[in-house]
Write an enzyme that holds these catalytic residues in place. Structure first.
Site, PDB file in Angstrom:
ATOM      1  N   GLU A  97       9.398  17.299  14.466  1.00  0.00           N
ATOM      2  CA  GLU A  97       9.775  17.191  13.056  1.00  0.00           C
ATOM      3  C   GLU A  97       8.879  18.103  12.208  1.00  0.00           C
ATOM      4  OE1 GLU A  97       8.730  13.601  10.811  1.00  0.00           O
ATOM      5  OE2 GLU A  97      10.829  13.498  10.185  1.00  0.00           O
ATOM      6  N   LYS A 151       0.847  -1.203   0.000  1.00  0.00           N
ATOM      7  CA  LYS A 151       0.000   0.000   0.000  1.00  0.00           C
ATOM      8  C   LYS A 151       0.879   1.247   0.000  1.00  0.00           C
ATOM      9  CE  LYS A 151      -1.675   3.020   2.638  1.00  0.00           C
ATOM     10  NZ  LYS A 151      -1.826   4.176   1.739  1.00  0.00           N
ATOM     11  N   CYS A 155      13.463  12.012   6.149  1.00  0.00           N
ATOM     12  CA  CYS A 155      13.502  11.632   7.562  1.00  0.00           C
ATOM     13  C   CYS A 155      14.900  11.848   8.129  1.00  0.00           C
ATOM     14  CB  CYS A 155      13.090  10.182   7.710  1.00  0.00           C
ATOM     15  SG  CYS A 155      13.979   9.120   6.578  1.00  0.00           S
ATOM     16  N   GLU A 204       9.862   2.522  10.579  1.00  0.00           N
ATOM     17  CA  GLU A 204      10.841   3.599  10.379  1.00  0.00           C
ATOM     18  C   GLU A 204      10.050   4.890  10.373  1.00  0.00           C
ATOM     19  OE1 GLU A 204      13.911   3.531  10.558  1.00  0.00           O
ATOM     20  OE2 GLU A 204      14.321   1.397  10.336  1.00  0.00           O
TER      21      GLU A 204
END
Ligand code: NAD
Length: 478
Positions: A380, A172, A281, A247
């Site tokens: 973040e 997906k 990231c 992750e």
């Protein structure tokens, strides 16, 4: 416009509705229409993968290696075209898009080799006349859920090891960037896999993703994305005791010491913080700079940022493309406002830019006079936004670098071997860079982090086997 369909049990099928894939550099440019599966279709894909698993787990190694090699070869041969599609839908520059497609091709080639290098162990038992064998086996059906910022490399680094070790896949991709995922699935669909071994289900996370998480037939889930979604994935997986690998985000520090080569440091900071529009990231969003070099570093950063060309991702002169969509742009701008309200000084950028075409353009933002306690240092942003934190010396730099909930990548710019070595040992991150940007990693070695950035076994390289296989210990006596 023809709708791009999902791949279920070897057939291309339409979902319940479709979404348009829009170019963030030019909102008038529609890349295509991509179908969206619902939960029912996700279940059909899982059933197909489940049925295909016993035969695929025993499929000949040579055949498996050849299939992966064929996929890798086609990606590499078409890297320019695939990279251009990627830049068009995600907004990273064309060289970055082509580089990502190249990585995806090489990952399939690497795992084609790994198919033939699956070693076990044979040991003597502590009991007389008994042999012990330790071997690895595939785990079954794996659900792969991926984010929008690396639309071909992340799918590749999950699909390739899943197939190499004999698992079946329900993939997906991120709803926002289905184009690269669909192109990859199309290549995979012609490589010779038995029906149902690989399935593509484009659609919403809350519907298709949730159906994958809930289904008992899915033995493992490999997820890359944000921390809140990751937590939800982990909870669902643990609830039914499925294997899980996450992750997630980062707030990666780049330490710059007084003895750093200024040019190297600025290059690492500009590349690490702003390339790929800061949507990585592993982006260096916290620049931790010792006081002796601080002012020189900030001055050189501002000069560098002024010279950067921000524009259409497909134009050859562009160095920084647009932000991916309106909601990410809103998030970036809201963090710029938060930082200003908290007392940070905007040294450069942070402004909406107009270009020939309507797109989500933002000038790279650099804040100074920030502390590690401000929200800009702790959360973040996932955009072209970085802040400089002034520190006294190496010890404070290290302590600030480690003072975060995240632990993905960390970097240091220094000419001191002593500090470089100490930082490699003491950094609480999964990946450490010396005089290199925090973003930009090899494809044949482990990738992943610590603390809130990652959970479960590492991805990539030979370490991928930890997640995609399960160990069996067999005892024999004559
Ligand atoms: P996201 O968490 O919003 O989405 C990731 C994926 O999860 C998408 O496919 C989404 O559709 C799906 N999803 C959403 N809700 C779900 C649900 N309820 N159940 C199941 N699946 C669901 O993340 P994003 O915005 O696509 O990506 C950006 C994030 O990804 C950033 O935080 C970034 O740091 C992280 N990221 C991490 C790495 C890494 O390797 N550590 C790499 C790239 C990106």
């Amino acid at each position: 416009m023809a709708v791009h369909r999902n791949l279920i049990a070897g057939e291309w099928v339409e979902g319940k509705n479709a979404a348009r894939n829009i170019n963030p550099s030019n909102l008038a440019d529609v890349i295509g229409e991509y179908t969206r599966a619902d939960a029912e279709q996700a279940k059909q894909a899982i059933a197909a993968a489940h049925d295909a698993f016993p035969a695929w787990a025993r499929f000949g190694l040579q055949g498996r290696a050849d299939i992966l090699d064929k996929i890798g070869s086609e990606i590499l041969a078409r890297q320019e075209e695939l990279g251009t599609l990627l830049s068009r839908e995600e907004g990273k520059t064309k060289p970055e898009g082509i580089g990502e497609a190249n990585r995806a091709g090489n990952i399939f080639k690497f795992f084609a080799g790994e198919v033939l290098r699956q070693a076990g162990e044979k040991l003597a038992s502590v009991r007389p006349n008994v042999d012990v064998e330790v071997t690895r086996e595939p785990i079954g059906v794996i659900g792969l859920i991926t984010p929008w910022n690396f639309p071909i490399a992340i799918p590749a680094w999950k699909i390739a090891p899943a197939l190499a070790y004999g698992n079946c896949v329900v993939f997906k991709p991120a709803d926002l960037v289905p184009g690269s995922a669909w192109a990859l699935a199309e290549i995979i669909s012609r490589a010779g896999l038995p029906k149902g071994v690989f399935n593509l289900v484009m659609g919403r996370g809350s519907e298709v993703g949730a159906a994958i998480l809930a289904d008992k037939r899915v033995a493992g889930i490999s997820f890359t994305g944000s921390v809140p979604t990751g937590r939800n994935v982990a909870r669902s997986a643990v609830e039914r005791m499925a294997k899980v690998q996450l992750e997630m985000g980062g707030k990666n520090p780049l330490v710059v010491l007084d003895d750093a080569d200024l040019k190297v440091a600025v290059n690492c900071a500009v590349q690490g913080a702003y390339y790929s529009t800061g949507q990585r990231c592993t982006a260096s969003s916290r620049l931790i700079v010792t006081e002796g070099i601080h002012d020189k570093f900030v001055g050189a950063m501002v000069d560098s940022l002024k010279a950067l060309k921000i524009g259409d991702a497909l134009k050859p002169e562009t160095q920084i493309g647009p932000v991916v969509d309106q909601s990410q742009l809103d998030q970036d701008i809201s963090y710029i406002d938060i930082a200003k309200k908290e007392g940070a000084k905007l040294a450069f950028g942070g402004e909406r830019l107009n270009r020939e075409t309507e797109g989500f353009y933002l000038s790279p933002a650099l804040f100074t006079e920030t502390s590690n306690q401000m929200r800009i240092s702790r959360e973040e942003v996932f955009g072209p936004v970085a802040n400089v934190i002034r520190v006294k010396g190496y010890d404070e730099a290290l302590s600030v670098a480690n003072d975060t909930e995240f632990g993905l990548s960390a970097g240091i710019c220094t000419t001191s071997l002593k500090h470089a070595n100490d930082f490699k040992r003491a950094s609480q991150a999964g990946m450490v860079m010396v005089n290199l940007p925090t973003a930009g990693v090899d494809y044949h070695v482990p990738f992943g982090g610590r603390k809130g950035s990652s959970y479960g076994p590492r991805e990539q390289g030979r370490y991928a086997a930890e997640f995609y296989t399960t160990v069996k210990t067999a005892y024999t006596t004559a």
